[in-house]
Design an enzyme around this catalytic site. Structure first.
Site, PDB file in Angstrom:
ATOM      1  N   ARG A   1     -43.944  -8.511 -34.391  1.00 22.20           N
ATOM      2  CA  ARG A   1     -45.227  -9.191 -34.476  1.00 22.20           C
ATOM      3  C   ARG A   1     -45.699  -9.789 -33.150  1.00 22.20           C
ATOM      4  O   ARG A   1     -46.812  -9.511 -32.705  1.00 22.20           O
ATOM      5  CB  ARG A   1     -45.178 -10.336 -35.511  1.00 22.20           C
ATOM      6  CG  ARG A   1     -45.329  -9.880 -36.934  1.00 22.20           C
ATOM      7  CD  ARG A   1     -44.536 -10.747 -37.866  1.00 22.20           C
ATOM      8  NE  ARG A   1     -43.124 -10.524 -37.590  1.00 22.20           N
ATOM      9  CZ  ARG A   1     -42.429  -9.507 -38.100  1.00 22.20           C
ATOM     10  NH1 ARG A   1     -42.986  -8.692 -38.934  1.00 22.20           N
ATOM     11  NH2 ARG A   1     -41.155  -9.312 -37.757  1.00 22.20           N
ATOM     12  N   THR A   2     -44.864 -10.631 -32.550  1.00 20.31           N
ATOM     13  CA  THR A   2     -45.357 -11.419 -31.421  1.00 20.31           C
ATOM     14  C   THR A   2     -45.722 -10.512 -30.248  1.00 20.31           C
ATOM     15  O   THR A   2     -46.793 -10.650 -29.638  1.00 20.31           O
ATOM     16  CB  THR A   2     -44.308 -12.467 -31.011  1.00 20.31           C
ATOM     17  OG1 THR A   2     -43.800 -13.087 -32.187  1.00 20.31           O
ATOM     18  CG2 THR A   2     -44.904 -13.517 -30.106  1.00 20.31           C
TER      19      THR A   2
ATOM     20  N   LYS B   1     -29.649  -5.274 -12.777  1.00 27.10           N
ATOM     21  CA  LYS B   1     -28.881  -5.286 -11.505  1.00 27.10           C
ATOM     22  C   LYS B   1     -28.527  -6.698 -11.089  1.00 27.10           C
ATOM     23  O   LYS B   1     -28.010  -6.920 -10.000  1.00 27.10           O
ATOM     24  CB  LYS B   1     -29.711  -4.615 -10.400  1.00 27.10           C
ATOM     25  CG  LYS B   1     -30.130  -3.200 -10.710  1.00 27.10           C
ATOM     26  CD  LYS B   1     -31.111  -2.692  -9.635  1.00 27.10           C
ATOM     27  CE  LYS B   1     -32.030  -1.634 -10.223  1.00 27.10           C
ATOM     28  NZ  LYS B   1     -33.241  -1.438  -9.398  1.00 27.10           N
TER      29      LYS B   1
ATOM     30  N   ARG C   1     -40.434 -13.860 -24.090  1.00 24.33           N
ATOM     31  CA  ARG C   1     -39.475 -14.227 -25.150  1.00 24.33           C
ATOM     32  C   ARG C   1     -38.078 -14.089 -24.552  1.00 24.33           C
ATOM     33  O   ARG C   1     -37.788 -13.118 -23.843  1.00 24.33           O
ATOM     34  CB  ARG C   1     -39.604 -13.315 -26.364  1.00 24.33           C
ATOM     35  CG  ARG C   1     -38.447 -13.501 -27.347  1.00 24.33           C
ATOM     36  CD  ARG C   1     -38.662 -12.774 -28.642  1.00 24.33           C
ATOM     37  NE  ARG C   1     -39.703 -13.413 -29.433  1.00 24.33           N
ATOM     38  CZ  ARG C   1     -40.020 -13.031 -30.669  1.00 24.33           C
ATOM     39  NH1 ARG C   1     -39.380 -12.035 -31.249  1.00 24.33           N
ATOM     40  NH2 ARG C   1     -40.974 -13.654 -31.331  1.00 24.33           N
TER      41      ARG C   1
ATOM     42  N   HIS D   1     -41.329 -21.810 -30.853  1.00 20.68           N
ATOM     43  CA  HIS D   1     -42.159 -20.600 -30.918  1.00 20.68           C
ATOM     44  C   HIS D   1     -43.589 -21.107 -31.156  1.00 20.68           C
ATOM     45  O   HIS D   1     -44.132 -21.005 -32.259  1.00 20.68           O
ATOM     46  CB  HIS D   1     -41.664 -19.725 -32.068  1.00 20.68           C
ATOM     47  CG  HIS D   1     -42.199 -18.324 -32.073  1.00 20.68           C
ATOM     48  ND1 HIS D   1     -43.261 -17.910 -31.295  1.00 20.68           N
ATOM     49  CD2 HIS D   1     -41.803 -17.226 -32.780  1.00 20.68           C
ATOM     50  CE1 HIS D   1     -43.491 -16.638 -31.525  1.00 20.68           C
ATOM     51  NE2 HIS D   1     -42.627 -16.188 -32.416  1.00 20.68           N
TER      52      HIS D   1
HETATM   53  N1   CP Z   1     -42.542 -14.106 -36.288  1.00 20.36           N
HETATM   54  C1   CP Z   1     -42.013 -13.485 -35.244  1.00 20.36           C
HETATM   55  O1   CP Z   1     -41.722 -14.075 -34.195  1.00 20.36           O
HETATM   56  O2   CP Z   1     -41.795 -12.152 -35.433  1.00 20.36           O
HETATM   57  P1   CP Z   1     -41.255 -11.154 -34.343  1.00 20.36           P
HETATM   58  O3   CP Z   1     -39.826 -11.549 -34.033  1.00 20.36           O
HETATM   59  O4   CP Z   1     -41.357  -9.782 -34.935  1.00 20.36           O
HETATM   60  O5   CP Z   1     -42.116 -11.308 -33.107  1.00 20.36           O
END
Ligand code: CP
Length: 324
Positions: free
Chosen positions: A68-69, A98, A119, A148
Site C-alpha cells: 500500500r504505502t 556494498k 521505509r 507510520h
Molecule cells: N499499511 C501499510 O503500511 O501497508 P504496507 O506495508 O503494504 O505499505
C-alpha cells in the site's frame, strides 16, 4: 545545512516540512489537510492530467516490503503530474549492498529528487534521514516499530469521513500494540483531540510498551487496557484490528503462540454488536480478520481506508512540494 532538521511542528505551514511523526500536528493542521484531501480526491476521480507536481521527482526508497504505502505514494505523485525514482530493497539493488551508509544514500538521492519517502526496519531512521538531507523533505513511511504517520493520517480521515468528528470517540484497538507502528501514530493522532477513549486488547506479550503507555496517558486521551474480548464495550465508533508482526519477533515460538489470539469474524461481530463502528485494519491481514466480513457495510479496510491512503498522500505532497 539549508534545511531545518529535527521534529518541526507543522504549525499551519506544510511547505518543505519533513513528515516524521504525528507529534508534529495540531488538530487544525489535520483538518486543513483533510480540506486539501477533498480537492485531491476530485483530481484523482476526474482522471484529467494536472500539473501540480510537474517537474518534481520524488524518490521512494523502501528497506522493507509494502503493497500500500509504496504504491499509493507512487500513484499520488503521478496523479499530480510528478515523477518517481523507485528503489525497492536497497540492501540488494543499491550501493547499500556494498556498505554505503544511510546518510550517504540520502545525500545521493536528494541530488536527484525533490523529496524522499523512506521505509526502514529500524526505529528512528526517518529522523536520521531527515538530519542527513540538506535540501529535501523526508516522509516517514514506517520506521521499524516506531511510527507510520501517513498511515495514521489516512486512518484518522477514514474515521472523520464516517463520524464527521475526531473528538468524543470510543475506539477499540486489537492485536499487536507493542510492535504495530500504525497504532503508535494513531494513538498520538487521537490524543490531539478532546475526550477520546481507546480500549486496548492484545496478548500480554504485545501490550503497548510501558514507556509509550506512560507517555500517552499524560496526554489528552483515555486508554483502557483489557485482557478479554468480553471486556470490550458493545458501543464503539471504530475497531482497529491489527496483524501480529511476525518480522519483529526474536523468538518465533512466541509468535506462533500469540498470532491467532484475537480473530474478528461474523460470529464475533454478531455477538458484540458494534452497530455504529467502522471496521479498520491497516493491512496486510494474515487471518486476524476473517474474509466472511469483507462485504459487511461496516468494513472499510479494503475499501475507503486504502483509497484514502492515496488521497491523503496527494494532499501532503501538494502542500509540501507545490510551488504556488
Ligand atoms: N499499511 C501499510 O503500511 O501497508 P504496507 O506495508 O503494504 O505499505
Amino acid at each position: 545545512m539549508n534545511k531545518d532538521s529535527g521534529l518541526k511542528k507543522i504549525n499551519g505551514n506544510y511547505k518543505g516540512k519533513d513528515i516524521l511523526s504525528l507529534d508534529q500536528f495540531s488538530p487544525k493542521d489535520i483538518l486543513s489537510l483533510y480540506k486539501k484531501t477533498q480537492q485531491m480526491k476530485k483530481i484523482a476521480l476526474a482522471t484529467k492530467p494536472v500539473k501540480n507536481l510537474a517537474g518534481k521527482i520524488v524518490t521512494i526508497i523502501f528497506y522493507e516490503p509494502s503493497s500500500r504505502t509504496f504504491n499509493s505514494f507512487a500513484a499520488a505523485v503521478k496523479q499530480l503530474g510528478g515523477q518517481t525514482l523507485e528503489v525497492h530493497d536497497p540492501k540488494t539493488f543499491s550501493s547499500v549492498s556494498k556498505g554505503e551508509t544511510l546518510e550517504d544514500t540520502i545525500r545521493v538521492l536528494e541530488a536527484y529528487s525533490d523529496a524522499i519517502v523512506i521505509r526502514h526496519n529500524e526505529i528512528g531512521t526517518a529522523q536520521k534521514a531527515a538530519n542527513a538531507a540538506e535540501f529535501v523533505p523526508i516522509f516517514n513511511a514506517g520506521d521499524g516499530i516506531g511510527e507510520h504517520p501517513t498511515q495514521a493520517l489516512l486512518d484518522l480521515m477514514t474515521i472523520y469521513d464516517k463520524h464527521r468528528r475526531l473528538n468524543n470517540l470510543t475506539g477499540i484497538m486489537v492485536g499487536d500494540l507493542l510492535y504495530g507502528r500504525t497504532i503508535h501514530s494513531l494513538i498520538r493522532g487521537l490524543s490531539l483531540f478532546k475526550n477520546n477513549t481507546i480500549y486496548l486488547l492484545s496478548p500480554k506479550e504485545l501490550k503497548l510498551s510501558r514507556e509509550e503507555y506512560n507517555l500517552f496517558i499524560q496526554r489528552n486521551i483515555k486508554l483502557i487496557e483489557v485482557d478479554r474480548i468480553d471486556d470490550l464495550p458493545k458501543n464503539a465508533d471504530f475497531l482497529y484490528w491489527t496483524r501480529v508482526q511476525k518480522e519483529r519477533f526474536k523468538d518465533l515460538r512466541v509468535y506462533e503462540k500469540v498470532k491467532n489470539t484475537f480473530i474478528l469474524d461474523k460470529n464475533l461481530l454478531d455477538k458484540m454488536g458494534w452497530k455504529n463502528a467502522i471496521i479498520m485494519h491497516p493491512l496486510p491481514r494474515v487471518g486476524e480478520i476473517s474474509t466472511d466480513i469483507d462485504e459487511d457495510k461496516r468494513s472499510v479496510y479494503l475499501k475507503s481506508q486504502i483509497r484514502n491512503g492515496m488521497y491523503v498522500r496527494m494532499a501532503l505532497l501538494d502542500l509540501i512540494l507545490r510551488n504556488k
